[in-house]
Design a protein around this motif. Sequence first.
Motif, PDB file in Angstrom:
ATOM      1  N   SER A  14       0.834  -1.201   0.000  1.00 37.54           N
ATOM      2  CA  SER A  14       0.000   0.000   0.000  1.00 37.54           C
ATOM      3  C   SER A  14       0.867   1.249   0.000  1.00 37.54           C
ATOM      4  CB  SER A  14      -0.906   0.005   1.228  1.00 37.54           C
ATOM      5  OG  SER A  14      -0.133   0.159   2.413  1.00 37.54           O
ATOM      6  N   GLY A  15       0.246   2.389  -0.282  1.00 43.97           N
ATOM      7  CA  GLY A  15       0.966   3.654  -0.237  1.00 43.97           C
ATOM      8  C   GLY A  15       1.525   3.946   1.131  1.00 43.97           C
ATOM      9  N   ALA A  16       0.763   3.599   2.186  1.00 38.06           N
ATOM     10  CA  ALA A  16       1.229   3.837   3.554  1.00 38.06           C
ATOM     11  C   ALA A  16       2.456   2.988   3.863  1.00 38.06           C
ATOM     12  CB  ALA A  16       0.103   3.521   4.543  1.00 38.06           C
ATOM     13  N   GLU A  17       2.470   1.739   3.392  1.00 35.86           N
ATOM     14  CA  GLU A  17       3.631   0.879   3.629  1.00 35.86           C
ATOM     15  C   GLU A  17       4.859   1.422   2.900  1.00 35.86           C
ATOM     16  OE1 GLU A  17       1.939  -3.617   4.261  1.00 35.86           O
ATOM     17  OE2 GLU A  17       1.630  -2.705   2.283  1.00 35.86           O
ATOM     18  N   ILE A  18       4.658   1.890   1.693  1.00 28.95           N
ATOM     19  CA  ILE A  18       5.767   2.464   0.930  1.00 28.95           C
ATOM     20  C   ILE A  18       6.341   3.673   1.656  1.00 28.95           C
ATOM     21  CG2 ILE A  18       6.404   3.638  -1.208  1.00 28.95           C
ATOM     22  CD1 ILE A  18       6.044   0.665  -1.576  1.00 28.95           C
ATOM     23  N   ARG A  19       5.469   4.526   2.172  1.00 29.89           N
ATOM     24  CA  ARG A  19       5.945   5.720   2.904  1.00 29.89           C
ATOM     25  C   ARG A  19       6.738   5.322   4.145  1.00 29.89           C
ATOM     26  NH1 ARG A  19       0.850   7.608   1.249  1.00 29.89           N
ATOM     27  NH2 ARG A  19      -0.128   6.960   3.202  1.00 29.89           N
ATOM     28  N   ASP A  20       6.266   4.301   4.860  1.00 33.21           N
ATOM     29  CA  ASP A  20       6.984   3.846   6.057  1.00 33.21           C
ATOM     30  C   ASP A  20       8.366   3.305   5.693  1.00 33.21           C
ATOM     31  OD1 ASP A  20       4.890   4.549   7.676  1.00 33.21           O
ATOM     32  OD2 ASP A  20       4.046   2.528   7.814  1.00 33.21           O
ATOM     33  N   ILE A  21       8.424   2.538   4.614  1.00 35.00           N
ATOM     34  CA  ILE A  21       9.707   1.980   4.180  1.00 35.00           C
ATOM     35  C   ILE A  21      10.673   3.102   3.800  1.00 35.00           C
ATOM     36  CG2 ILE A  21      10.850   0.643   2.377  1.00 35.00           C
ATOM     37  CD1 ILE A  21       8.299  -1.121   2.280  1.00 35.00           C
ATOM     38  N   CYS A  22      10.192   4.057   3.025  1.00 34.18           N
ATOM     39  CA  CYS A  22      11.056   5.158   2.584  1.00 34.18           C
ATOM     40  C   CYS A  22      11.538   6.001   3.767  1.00 34.18           C
ATOM     41  CB  CYS A  22      10.320   6.022   1.573  1.00 34.18           C
ATOM     42  SG  CYS A  22      10.017   5.199  -0.008  1.00 34.18           S
ATOM     43  N   GLU A  23      10.653   6.224   4.729  1.00 32.90           N
ATOM     44  CA  GLU A  23      11.047   6.988   5.914  1.00 32.90           C
ATOM     45  C   GLU A  23      12.132   6.267   6.692  1.00 32.90           C
ATOM     46  OE1 GLU A  23       9.047   8.860   9.989  1.00 32.90           O
ATOM     47  OE2 GLU A  23       7.771   8.002   8.411  1.00 32.90           O
ATOM     48  N   SER A  24      11.980   4.948   6.835  1.00 30.69           N
ATOM     49  CA  SER A  24      12.996   4.162   7.546  1.00 30.69           C
ATOM     50  C   SER A  24      14.334   4.196   6.815  1.00 30.69           C
ATOM     51  CB  SER A  24      12.520   2.714   7.699  1.00 30.69           C
ATOM     52  OG  SER A  24      11.362   2.638   8.505  1.00 30.69           O
ATOM     53  N   LEU A  25      14.293   4.141   5.481  1.00 30.54           N
ATOM     54  CA  LEU A  25      15.526   4.218   4.703  1.00 30.54           C
ATOM     55  C   LEU A  25      16.217   5.564   4.903  1.00 30.54           C
ATOM     56  CD1 LEU A  25      14.326   2.586   1.350  1.00 30.54           C
ATOM     57  CD2 LEU A  25      16.067   1.661   2.895  1.00 30.54           C
ATOM     58  N   ARG A  26      15.450   6.627   4.888  1.00 30.46           N
ATOM     59  CA  ARG A  26      16.038   7.961   5.045  1.00 30.46           C
ATOM     60  C   ARG A  26      16.546   8.201   6.457  1.00 30.46           C
ATOM     61  NH1 ARG A  26      11.349   9.245   1.749  1.00 30.46           N
ATOM     62  NH2 ARG A  26      12.025   9.654  -0.391  1.00 30.46           N
ATOM     63  N   GLU A  27      15.954   7.514   7.434  1.00 28.83           N
ATOM     64  CA  GLU A  27      16.415   7.636   8.818  1.00 28.83           C
ATOM     65  C   GLU A  27      17.614   6.738   9.108  1.00 28.83           C
ATOM     66  OE1 GLU A  27      12.983   6.710  11.114  1.00 28.83           O
ATOM     67  OE2 GLU A  27      12.095   8.713  10.905  1.00 28.83           O
ATOM     68  N   ASN A  28      18.053   5.993   8.096  1.00 30.34           N
ATOM     69  CA  ASN A  28      19.217   5.095   8.231  1.00 30.34           C
ATOM     70  C   ASN A  28      19.021   4.057   9.336  1.00 30.34           C
ATOM     71  OD1 ASN A  28      20.819   6.461   6.194  1.00 30.34           O
ATOM     72  ND2 ASN A  28      21.002   8.120   7.684  1.00 30.34           N
ATOM     73  N   SER A  29      17.802   3.526   9.412  1.00 27.35           N
ATOM     74  CA  SER A  29      17.501   2.514  10.425  1.00 27.35           C
ATOM     75  C   SER A  29      17.342   1.117   9.820  1.00 27.35           C
ATOM     76  CB  SER A  29      16.222   2.891  11.181  1.00 27.35           C
ATOM     77  OG  SER A  29      15.114   2.973  10.299  1.00 27.35           O
ATOM     78  N   VAL A  30      17.587   0.983   8.496  1.00 25.98           N
ATOM     79  CA  VAL A  30      17.372  -0.301   7.818  1.00 25.98           C
ATOM     80  C   VAL A  30      18.684  -0.802   7.231  1.00 25.98           C
ATOM     81  CG1 VAL A  30      16.157  -1.493   5.946  1.00 25.98           C
ATOM     82  CG2 VAL A  30      15.004   0.317   7.230  1.00 25.98           C
ATOM     83  N   ARG A  31      19.067  -2.029   7.607  1.00 25.83           N
ATOM     84  CA  ARG A  31      20.228  -2.683   7.002  1.00 25.83           C
ATOM     85  C   ARG A  31      19.819  -3.671   5.914  1.00 25.83           C
ATOM     86  NH1 ARG A  31      25.194  -2.649   8.369  1.00 25.83           N
ATOM     87  NH2 ARG A  31      25.473  -4.840   7.802  1.00 25.83           N
TER      88      ARG A  31
END
Length: 303
Positions: A14-31
């Motif tokens: 969903s669009g909401a899931e995509i936004r959450d993923i992108c936010e996590s990537l920009r916050e450098n919290s995803v390996r």
Amino acid sequence: MLPGSIQISGETLSGAEIRDICESLRENSVRLLSLRGCQLSERDFGHICRGAAESRSLAQLNLNLGIVSNINRVKQLAEALKTNRSVQSLFLHGSPLTDAGLALLNPALSIHPSLVALDLGDCMLGDEGINLICGLLPPDGAKSGLKELTLSANPGVTSKGWGRLAIAVAHSSQLRVLNLDYNPLGDQVAGMLAVAVASSRTLEVLDLEGTGLTNQSAQTLLDMVENYPTALRTLILAENNISPELQQQISDLLSEGEEEEETEAREVTAREKNPWICQNNSSSQMVLMTSGLGDSLLAETEM
């Protein structure tokens, strides 16, 4: 879900899931980001690519099973990889890249400073694609290159392409794992790969499962393992027309080599704890120096 990872398989995002993923990537919290087999729009794929470009923490990116489904997505992924500096492992297994798509992606792959593992299995590649991949396996001392390469199930590659890869592997200073399973290689290509393994100083794992081999190529591989010192530790020959006896002989020889290395490692550890033992033995000192390099490589592999 592990801390620092986002792993989703086979879902429509969903669009909401995509936004959450992108936010996590920009916050450098995803390996680790794995969207294996997921459905997402062209726009959302672009958002994911821009998030990956900005991330400084992303180490593994899994877009297996058709995520990179067209040339436009290949271009967006290439742009992301040109900016990203952190991705170490890229998985595109089951993507219809073709040689043309890989040609668009290759410039970003070749200049990426961290990439060490690449999965291009079942990507509809041919000989031209293999030629591009060989550029990611630079000759000894040229520059860093791939350590793990998967090219499973690319039946469009001919013996000419595989021969070119064998030459690159023989002179690669980095490659440790090579997966060629489920390609119609045959005995001729297996013979070329045996020469490459004998020449390589680093290749530890070779997967030849289901590649159309017979006892002829197995005998060549057995002679190689028996008569030439190699780094090879695992050779997978399942689902080939090879006798169980030959497979067992090869396995036993590889196991013996591994046991000898373990024994040597224990001896070196003992010498390190009691350095005075080596003071009057120059050969032991040489073993200690060589083992020191091996230990550092092993530690790097296990990271």
